[in-house]
Design a protein around this motif. Structure first.
Motif, mmCIF file in Angstrom:
data_model
loop_
_atom_site.group_PDB
_atom_site.id
_atom_site.type_symbol
_atom_site.label_atom_id
_atom_site.label_comp_id
_atom_site.label_asym_id
_atom_site.label_seq_id
_atom_site.Cartn_x
_atom_site.Cartn_y
_atom_site.Cartn_z
ATOM 1 N N THR A 183 6.448 -4.613 0.353
ATOM 2 C CA THR A 183 5.638 -4.387 1.550
ATOM 3 C C THR A 183 6.136 -3.202 2.379
ATOM 4 O O THR A 183 5.339 -2.532 3.035
ATOM 5 N N ILE A 184 7.444 -2.932 2.339
ATOM 6 C CA ILE A 184 7.976 -1.775 3.074
ATOM 7 C C ILE A 184 7.377 -0.488 2.510
ATOM 8 O O ILE A 184 6.993 0.424 3.250
ATOM 9 N N LEU A 185 7.292 -0.403 1.176
ATOM 10 C CA LEU A 185 6.756 0.799 0.546
ATOM 11 C C LEU A 185 5.258 0.944 0.795
ATOM 12 O O LEU A 185 4.721 2.047 0.685
ATOM 13 N N ALA A 186 4.588 -0.161 1.124
ATOM 14 C CA ALA A 186 3.162 -0.104 1.438
ATOM 15 C C ALA A 186 2.917 0.511 2.811
ATOM 16 O O ALA A 186 1.771 0.799 3.165
ATOM 17 N N TYR A 197 -5.111 1.915 0.271
ATOM 18 C CA TYR A 197 -5.354 0.634 -0.397
ATOM 19 C C TYR A 197 -4.176 -0.319 -0.209
ATOM 20 O O TYR A 197 -4.361 -1.495 0.175
ATOM 21 N N THR A 198 -2.956 0.151 -0.474
ATOM 22 C CA THR A 198 -1.798 -0.739 -0.354
ATOM 23 C C THR A 198 -1.539 -1.111 1.107
ATOM 24 O O THR A 198 -1.179 -2.255 1.406
ATOM 25 N N TRP A 199 -1.746 -0.165 2.025
ATOM 26 C CA TRP A 199 -1.584 -0.451 3.449
ATOM 27 C C TRP A 199 -2.611 -1.492 3.901
ATOM 28 O O TRP A 199 -2.260 -2.466 4.575
ATOM 29 N N ALA A 200 -3.870 -1.321 3.492
ATOM 30 C CA ALA A 200 -4.922 -2.264 3.874
ATOM 31 C C ALA A 200 -4.679 -3.642 3.256
ATOM 32 O O ALA A 200 -4.907 -4.675 3.902
ATOM 33 N N ALA A 201 -4.197 -3.667 2.007
ATOM 34 C CA ALA A 201 -3.924 -4.950 1.345
ATOM 35 C C ALA A 201 -2.860 -5.742 2.094
ATOM 36 O O ALA A 201 -2.884 -6.978 2.130
ATOM 37 N N HIS A 202 -1.926 -5.037 2.734
ATOM 38 C CA HIS A 202 -0.881 -5.695 3.521
ATOM 39 C C HIS A 202 -1.327 -5.962 4.946
ATOM 40 O O HIS A 202 -1.024 -7.023 5.521
ATOM 41 N N ARG A 203 -2.066 -5.032 5.522
ATOM 42 C CA ARG A 203 -2.389 -5.081 6.956
ATOM 43 C C ARG A 203 -3.574 -5.985 7.297
ATOM 44 O O ARG A 203 -3.513 -6.778 8.246
ATOM 45 N N LEU A 204 -4.668 -5.891 6.547
ATOM 46 C CA LEU A 204 -5.903 -6.582 6.928
ATOM 47 C C LEU A 204 -5.782 -8.100 6.940
ATOM 48 O O LEU A 204 -6.311 -8.754 7.856
ATOM 49 N N LYS A 235 -13.365 -6.473 -0.418
ATOM 50 C CA LYS A 235 -13.258 -7.480 0.637
ATOM 51 C C LYS A 235 -12.805 -6.890 1.969
ATOM 52 O O LYS A 235 -12.827 -7.576 2.989
ATOM 53 N N ALA A 236 -12.360 -5.632 1.962
ATOM 54 C CA ALA A 236 -11.825 -5.007 3.171
ATOM 55 C C ALA A 236 -12.913 -4.846 4.226
ATOM 56 O O ALA A 236 -14.023 -4.392 3.934
ATOM 57 N N LYS A 237 -12.582 -5.200 5.468
ATOM 58 C CA LYS A 237 -13.519 -5.075 6.595
ATOM 59 C C LYS A 237 -12.941 -4.068 7.587
ATOM 60 O O LYS A 237 -12.038 -4.391 8.363
ATOM 61 N N ARG A 287 -11.500 0.315 13.444
ATOM 62 C CA ARG A 287 -11.258 -1.064 13.853
ATOM 63 C C ARG A 287 -11.073 -1.891 12.590
ATOM 64 O O ARG A 287 -11.920 -1.890 11.701
ATOM 65 N N LEU A 288 -9.935 -2.572 12.545
ATOM 66 C CA LEU A 288 -9.579 -3.380 11.389
ATOM 67 C C LEU A 288 -9.869 -4.842 11.686
ATOM 68 O O LEU A 288 -9.497 -5.358 12.749
ATOM 69 N N TYR A 289 -10.522 -5.521 10.749
ATOM 70 C CA TYR A 289 -10.839 -6.930 10.911
ATOM 71 C C TYR A 289 -10.107 -7.751 9.851
ATOM 72 O O TYR A 289 -9.839 -7.264 8.742
ATOM 73 N N ARG A 290 -9.811 -8.991 10.221
ATOM 74 C CA ARG A 290 -9.132 -9.873 9.270
ATOM 75 C C ARG A 290 -9.964 -9.986 7.992
ATOM 76 O O ARG A 290 -11.161 -10.285 8.041
#
Length: 306
Positions: free
Chosen positions: A31-34, A219-226, A277-279, A288-291
């Motif tokens: 996750t750090i590398l993301a 992609y990797t940031w969103a996979a961790h963040r969203l 699935k990313a919103k 704006r990032l949504y869960r």
């Protein structure tokens, strides 16, 4: 209108992911590398350090040394850049999770990984092996530092190097080229941390984004963040903050921000195709990032991961 090969590949990947949402294999990244962004282009000649500032945080990547197998002299390596070191980090993390050990044999596993990406495994000066090997050398020798500024002090974090040992077999016949190092050993601290902080990723998404370094980062940031968004109205991220994280070499000027927004939105479109699935909405001043559900469902992780 003619559709480019890149667009067609992303459309196919998106359709495959939406049609069959459960991948048959997983990929993993710490996750750090993301959350860290390497250079997207070759740093200037002679540059020993790469510095990215994002608000009160800064990432410094420094090039290191490896031994030349011909002269047995230490040679400075460049800073890793582009899509390949990102793919290599995913490969090393994935193999460590699969094998449940820090020592990773490279030759066969790397060739298989390249074939899985749809790449021909070719030697020679312009071959695919040489380009991956150069970035693996750079990655193995590099060092990363994180600096976090606070109200009355600054905190310097020296994360354990991802790779602690890099063994290369020197053939007796000098005419025989060394194609890959025999094995790579992840540092004990990095490996122990990876056990609890391995981010599961869809192998089809990685394959679809393999040529786009910024889209891989998003992609990797969103996979961790969203999946971690908590606010009902979502989380706002400004263009300035996004430029600090994903801006690469764009300058912090109005014209530089304009260039970044254009490049970022193109990469975001590619990343969104690989993460249906990313919103995420573009709003005034940023995103704006949504869960959102993670790319890989938790029950799927339990079934496929060791």
């Amino acid at each position: 209108m003619k559709i480019s090969r890149t667009t067609k590949r992303l459309v196919d990947i998106s359709a495959e992911i939406m049609g069959e949402p459960e991948p048959d294999e997983l990929r993993f990244l710490h996750t750090i590398l993301a959350q860290c962004s390497l250079p997207y282009r070759e740093p200037p000649a002679g540059g020993r350090d790469y510095i990215r500032r994002n608000g009160k945080a800064a990432l410094i990547v420094s090039g290191g040394f490896l031994m030349d197998p011909k002269t047995l002299e230490p040679v400075r390596q460049g800073i890793p850049y582009g899509a390949k070191p990102r793919l290599l980090m995913i490969h090393l993390c994935t193999e460590a999770v699969r094998r449940q050990q820090a020592k990773i044999p490279i030759a066969d596993s790397m060739s298989a990984f390249m074939r899985d990406l749809g790449l021909a495994v070719t030697g020679g000066k312009q071959g695919s092996i040489g380009r991956f090997k150069e970035q693996l050398n750079r990655l193995a020798a590099s060092r990363m530092q994180l600096i976090m500024a606070q109200e009355d002090r600054a905190t310097l974090l020296n994360p354990a190097p991802m790779i602690s040992r890099f063994d290369v077999w020197f053939p007796e016949d000098p005419r025989q080229k060394v194609l890959w190092p025999s094995e790579v050993t992840l540092s004990a601290e990095f490996f122990e941390s990876l056990k609890d902080r391995a981010l599961p990723l869809d192998r089809r998404a990685i394959r679809g984004l393999q040529h786009n370094a910024r889209a891989l980062d998003i992609y990797t940031w969103a996979a961790h963040r969203l999946p971690r968004v908590r606010a009902n109205g979502g989380d706002f991220v400004s263009w300035q903050a996004l430029q600090g994280q994903f801006g690469g070499e764009t300058k912090a000027t109005p014209e530089g921000l304009k260039t970044f927004k254009r490049e970022f939105l193109a990469a975001l479109k590619a990343a969104a195709a690989a993460y249906p699935k990313a919103k995420v909405d573009q709003v005034d001043g940023g995103l704006r990032l949504y869960r959102s559900p993670p790319p890989i469902a938790r029950n799927k992780i339990e079934v496929l991961s060791p």
